[in-house]
Design a protein around this motif. Sequence first.
Motif: not given
Length: 361
Positions: A75, A78, A82, A106-111, A115, A338
């Motif tokens: 997070s 991210n 971001g 590329e912004v690392p995705p977060v589950e 978050r 979210e």
Amino acid sequence: MSDDLEPIAPREAVDMWIDRLQSTRADETLKSYRYRLKPFLEWCEKEGIDNLNDLTSRDVFRFDSTRRADGLKVSTLNNQIGTLKQFIQFCERIDAVEQGLPVKVEVPPVELADRVNDELLPAERAEAIREKLHRYERASRRQAMFELLWHTGCRLGGLRALDLGDCFFDESDLERLRHQDDIDSEALEAVELPFVYFRHRETTPLKNKREGERPVAIDQEVADRIQDYIDVNRVERVDPDDRRPLFTTEKGDRPRVSKSSIRREIYIMTQPCQWGGCPHGRDTTNCEALKHGREARCPSSRSPHPIRTGSITHMRDEGWPPEVVAERVNATPEVIREHYDHPDPIRRMQSRREFLTEDSE
């Protein structure tokens, strides 16, 4: 490097970006942006990148890899990447980096589980605190604060920004609105009371500034409890701007209660031992969390933000659509879903059932 680019140092570009955002972002948000970009600026200095014209997607990739190697939470990574992407998008617009570079970041995705903040205040606990405050601290500043935080879902800054004149509890209060340019006088004819009006002012800014301004309806019971505080325990004081704060202090040169004081009050009233025994097995005669300035050390105490989270979740569990909740608490529906939406599955099912029943009638 393209001949169309104009040389600029990383720190100069960050200052320019932050300055550009001054009119649309709160000071706290801008501070968070600077904080997130600090590692990137330090990395640029270490790598000898003193002109953003030379920045490539491979450089950003190497910076990303360096931050991952530092063991950051997903997070946090991210947030940092971001923010960096937003900054590079600005740099693209001012011809500081190659066109197309932001797309390659590329912004690392977060589950979802990574978050959200699970430290919300559940509705059952909030109602228990309300009951205890009404029984043992009726008409207190604490009670009025908690009532507003829970029922409006406002932020700490919004609570502190309220003036006495922002409370509209009877018809005579509406006269204050009739001569304001941004108010439709015809709409006032049909407005229902009571409500409070969150306003952005220079010395007490809202997070989203003018866009954060909004009237928020409250129950009559809530209004009555706030009025009790005003009538009985509010200390009449005027601040340097000739404003009358809703939440005042008794002493000192600052009439309006500070953010740190509000935060401390919330920590105290969310400590279970204030109303009964300690669920953590601590000795309340010498517990460190009962000492001044250490209230947050209680495992069960909560800051204002979890109250906002719990309030928003409760609204959603009661069947309020995300769009309605978003307007009430000054957030976007996407942010509500979210970051603040922690549904109780049974309650959410029941609210959907009631919604479908009403829709079919």
